[in-house]
Enzyme design. Structure first.
Site, PDB file in Angstrom:
ATOM      1  N   TYR A   1      -7.009 -14.530   8.219  1.00 27.02           N
ATOM      2  CA  TYR A   1      -5.678 -14.262   7.677  1.00 27.02           C
ATOM      3  C   TYR A   1      -4.627 -15.122   8.391  1.00 27.02           C
ATOM      4  O   TYR A   1      -3.798 -15.765   7.751  1.00 27.02           O
ATOM      5  CB  TYR A   1      -5.378 -12.770   7.862  1.00 27.02           C
TER       6      TYR A   1
ATOM      7  N   ASP B   1       0.827  -1.207   0.000  1.00 22.21           N
ATOM      8  CA  ASP B   1       0.000   0.000   0.000  1.00 22.21           C
ATOM      9  C   ASP B   1       0.861   1.257   0.000  1.00 22.21           C
ATOM     10  O   ASP B   1       0.634   2.195  -0.763  1.00 22.21           O
ATOM     11  CB  ASP B   1      -0.901   0.029   1.245  1.00 22.21           C
TER      12      ASP B   1
END
Ligand code: ADP
Ligand code: MG
Length: 394
Positions: free
Chosen positions: A224, A174
């Site tokens: 996750y 990101d």
């Protein structure tokens, strides 16, 4: 963009009773393809987009104080730069304090600033408003105080801030995309080595459109962690059997098949998805640069099906959205974007039919789930930069 800049400038005047000296723009990002492969020696294919956090900035008269005004929360925060910083209860402040702390720890000298900021990046929808905030501030410090930090440093400082002050153990994609983005180009990035390469984004007469499911399932973190455990189990056995292989991406499908019984069905499916996805990223970068939008779309759709059935990180709402979108005319491909269990879908739709698809999917989503879907049409844009008004010479 002008609107956001004027709005932020006005916020600055209100908060600090003077004119800003600089305007900076930090973009959010999309990821075209390459999901969950960042911790498995894979490549990702992100790009910065035309949604930004705008910062209006001035050097403070008091060189020891930094003051922020977060217009979107109508909230302020000031601190003395010589005092040791620790995380505070206002979450948004921590992204900034963490950056300041990381810069100071690296031995760089910085001074006081006044900053007002506001954004067109939706928060918490997977377009990385957090990376724009962190890296935007790191860029500002670097620019105003001539710190000689490289772009890579800025991305790493942003990530470090999120790890240490916010407590989110994020990857580097990101931040990298927000800093390194280029108009009309995607970045093929190896998240381990940070080696990267740009590819032209030739989308022809297709648009990138995001549909925000407005869903955030709470098992995102546990999901996750479970995936990582499964993948680690698969990797361990693969490397025991084939120690000569250096990177996970270099295992072949037949090697994986040979250890299938030993690693068990779930880790097998997870590893199979990853190996396929890593290959898809390379194919997608090529398709994009050659303007083969149809094939790119097919790859996106394959990724969705992998995320849904092999990696199992989709959810009912996103599966519905993607399936219905693919039934529409002029849709090249669609998939869930981001970590999974909610968030946005990313869709490749022919320009002339975008409005129609939006109308139909919004209506169906509302009927089936009673949720108003949000829509973001995005263009691939430059990474963080200082905005300068064009001077008009008379
Ligand atoms: P994402 O990065 O996907 O948008 P995150 O949960 O990682 O979602 O980051 C969102 C957080 O970043 C917000 O909760 C807020 O603390 C901070 N943030 C983002 N944009 C702004 C903004 N415009 N003003 C203040 N804080 C912001
Ligand atoms: Mg984030």
């Amino acid at each position: 963009m002008e609107k956001l800049i004027n709005y932020t400038t006005e916020a600055f005047r209100l908060a600090f009773h003077s004119e800003p000296e600089h305007i900076f723009l930090a973009p959010g990002r999309i990821n075209i393809i390459g999901e969950h492969v960042d911790y498995s020696d894979g490549f990702v294919l992100p790009a910065a987009i035309d949604k930004h956090i705008c910062f209006a900035v001035k050097k403070a008269d008091d060189p020891e104080t930094c003051s922020f005004f977060a217009k979107d929360f109508d909230d302020s925060f000031s601190f003395n730069i010589n005092q040791k910083q620790t995380p505070v209860s206002q979450v948004w402040v921590n992204y900034l304090l963490g950056v300041f702390n990381a810069v100071q720890e690296s031995g760089k000298k910085v001074g006081g600033l006044e900053i007002a900021f506001s954004s067109t990046i939706p928060m918490g929808s997977g377009l990385s408003s957090s990376a724009a905030l962190e890296c935007g501030f790191a860029f500002i410090l670097n620019h105003i105080f001539d710190l000689n930090l490289t772009k890579k440093d800025l991305a790493l400082i942003g990530q470090k801030s999120e790890h240490t002050f916010v407590g989110v153990n994020c990857g580097i994609m990101d931040q990298f995309a927000s800093v390194f983005g280029k108009e009309h180009q995607v970045i093929m990035l190896d998240c381990n080595s940070l080696e990267h390469q740009y590819f032209e984004a030739n989308l022809d007469d297709y648009s990138l459109v995001l549909f925000d499911s407005c869903i955030k399932h709470t098992h995102l973190t546990s999901g996750y962690n479970d995936r990582r455990k499964d993948v680690d189990k698969g990797k361990k056995i693969l490397w025991e059997k084939f120690p000569e292989i250096e990177k996970f991406r270099d295992f072949s499908f037949s090697m994986l098949d040979k250890v299938r019984a030993e690693i068990g069905e779930t880790p097998y499916k997870r590893c199979l998805y990853l190996l396929k996805e890593i290959k898809r990223v390379e194919k997608a970068a090529k398709a994009l640069s050659e303007g083969d939008v149809k094939y790119l779309g097919e790859l996106l759709t394959e990724t969705h099906s992998g995320l849904s059935t092999e990696f199992e990180v989709s959810c009912e709402e996103l599966d519905f959205m993607v399936a219905e979108t693919l039934k529409e005319r002029d849709v090249a491909g669609a998939r869930i974007m981001g970590g999974g269990f909610g968030g946005c879908s990313i869709n490749l739709i022919k320009d002339e039919n975008v409005d129609e698809v939006i109308k139909n999917i919004s209506a169906k989503y509302k009927t089936d789930f009673d949720i108003e879907m949000k829509v973001y049409r995005v263009k691939i844009s430059d990474g963080i930069y200082e905005y300068k008004r064009n001077e008009i010479i008379i």
